[in-house]
Design an enzyme around this catalytic site. Structure first.
Site, PDB file in Angstrom:
ATOM      1  N   HIS A  57       0.841  -1.206   0.000  1.00  0.00           N
ATOM      2  CA  HIS A  57       0.000   0.000   0.000  1.00  0.00           C
ATOM      3  C   HIS A  57       0.883   1.266   0.000  1.00  0.00           C
ATOM      4  O   HIS A  57       0.541   2.265  -0.633  1.00  0.00           O
ATOM      5  CB  HIS A  57      -0.878  -0.034   1.253  1.00  0.00           C
ATOM      6  CG  HIS A  57      -1.965   0.983   1.318  1.00  0.00           C
ATOM      7  ND1 HIS A  57      -2.553   1.589   0.218  1.00  0.00           N
ATOM      8  CD2 HIS A  57      -2.598   1.518   2.409  1.00  0.00           C
ATOM      9  CE1 HIS A  57      -3.477   2.430   0.626  1.00  0.00           C
ATOM     10  NE2 HIS A  57      -3.516   2.421   1.935  1.00  0.00           N
ATOM     11  N   HIS A 160       1.001   5.224   8.399  1.00  0.00           N
ATOM     12  CA  HIS A 160       1.085   4.055   7.509  1.00  0.00           C
ATOM     13  C   HIS A 160       2.546   3.635   7.296  1.00  0.00           C
ATOM     14  O   HIS A 160       2.858   2.439   7.309  1.00  0.00           O
ATOM     15  CB  HIS A 160       0.462   4.369   6.142  1.00  0.00           C
ATOM     16  CG  HIS A 160      -1.018   4.147   6.067  1.00  0.00           C
ATOM     17  ND1 HIS A 160      -1.937   5.161   6.185  1.00  0.00           N
ATOM     18  CD2 HIS A 160      -1.743   3.010   5.866  1.00  0.00           C
ATOM     19  CE1 HIS A 160      -3.160   4.667   6.047  1.00  0.00           C
ATOM     20  NE2 HIS A 160      -3.072   3.364   5.851  1.00  0.00           N
ATOM     21  N   GLU A 172      -8.391  -2.051   8.777  1.00  0.00           N
ATOM     22  CA  GLU A 172      -9.186  -0.818   8.842  1.00  0.00           C
ATOM     23  C   GLU A 172     -10.653  -1.148   8.601  1.00  0.00           C
ATOM     24  O   GLU A 172     -10.983  -2.148   7.962  1.00  0.00           O
ATOM     25  CB  GLU A 172      -8.682   0.173   7.781  1.00  0.00           C
ATOM     26  CG  GLU A 172      -7.260   0.624   8.069  1.00  0.00           C
ATOM     27  CD  GLU A 172      -6.590   1.366   6.926  1.00  0.00           C
ATOM     28  OE1 GLU A 172      -5.721   2.212   7.212  1.00  0.00           O
ATOM     29  OE2 GLU A 172      -6.904   1.088   5.743  1.00  0.00           O
TER      30      GLU A 172
HETATM   31 ZN   LIG Z   1      -6.462   0.568   3.694  1.00  0.00          ZN
END
Ligand SMILES: [Zn+2]
Length: 208
Positions: A57, A160, A172
């Site tokens: 991510h 993050h 999440e």
């Molecule tokens: Zn996420």
């Protein structure tokens, strides 16, 4: 064996993080139209509803969802509650019993936002100092109760980067509204989307 479902229902009333694709269940075949069965095509953001974030991510060379270890996604988890409406800080966490647990789920006033299809940008996120505190205290999995662990539009996304960079799994979009703080057994099973930066997951708790 009583299971508590802490995932949110996926339908067109699900709030969507700004810029992400909305959910759609597109009809491909329908009995009502003379087809032999009902078949739909599913369209959903990899970060829609209750989902996990993979290191990819925020890191191009980080692992995708398929590399997340299932034995970390399932196991003993502690639910703690904060009532702050600002970003969670290391000081907030220092007042809670977070050490000695590998998997931590933080319940906040966010859980009361579910059911409202409007995205609330003023959700409670986990601030940079809190992210460092969690990594320093051995948390390997962190679950939060809205669509991002990061306070909205934080430049550089430090939370993050700190968590995913340390190999901490982030869940999440949990709904912890009906969950009392305490110790549970957690089962979090994201879809095995190879190479994906995130994946929707069904997450259930059982009282420990
Ligand atoms: Zn996420």
């Amino acid at each position: 064996m009583k299971l508590i479902d802490v995932s949110v229902p996926i339908d067109d009333r699900l709030p969507i993080y700004p810029g992400n694709a909305p959910f759609d269940l597109e009809p491909v075949k329908r009995l009502a139209r003379g087809d032999s069965s009902n078949v739909s095509t599913l369209r959903i953001s990899a970060h829609g509803g209750t989902h996990v974030d993979a290191p990819r991510h925020f890191f191009d060379h980080g692992g995708g969802v398929e590399a997340l270890p299932l034995d970390l996604l399932c196991g003993p988890a502690r639910v703690v509650e904060v009532t702050t409406r600002a970003a969670i800080t290391a000081d907030d966490l220092a007042q809670l019993y977070v050490a000695g647990t590998t998997r931590l789920l933080i319940k906040t006033p966010n859980s009361r936002l579910w059911g409202d299809s409007t995205f609330h940008a003023d959700y409670v996120g986990v601030g940079e100092s809190a992210a460092k505190y969690l990594v320093d205290h051995g948390i390997k999995l962190l679950g939060v109760d809205y669509l991002s662990v990061e306070p909205f539009k934080t430049p550089g996304a430090p939370t993050h980067h700190i968590l995913l960079g340390a190999g901490t799994i982030v869940i999440e979009g949990l709904n912890l509204r009906d969950v009392e703080p305490g110790d549970y057994e957690m089962y979090c099973l994201p879809l095995c989307l190879v190479g994906s930066d995130g994946a929707p997951a069904r997450v259930v708790l059982r009282r420990g």
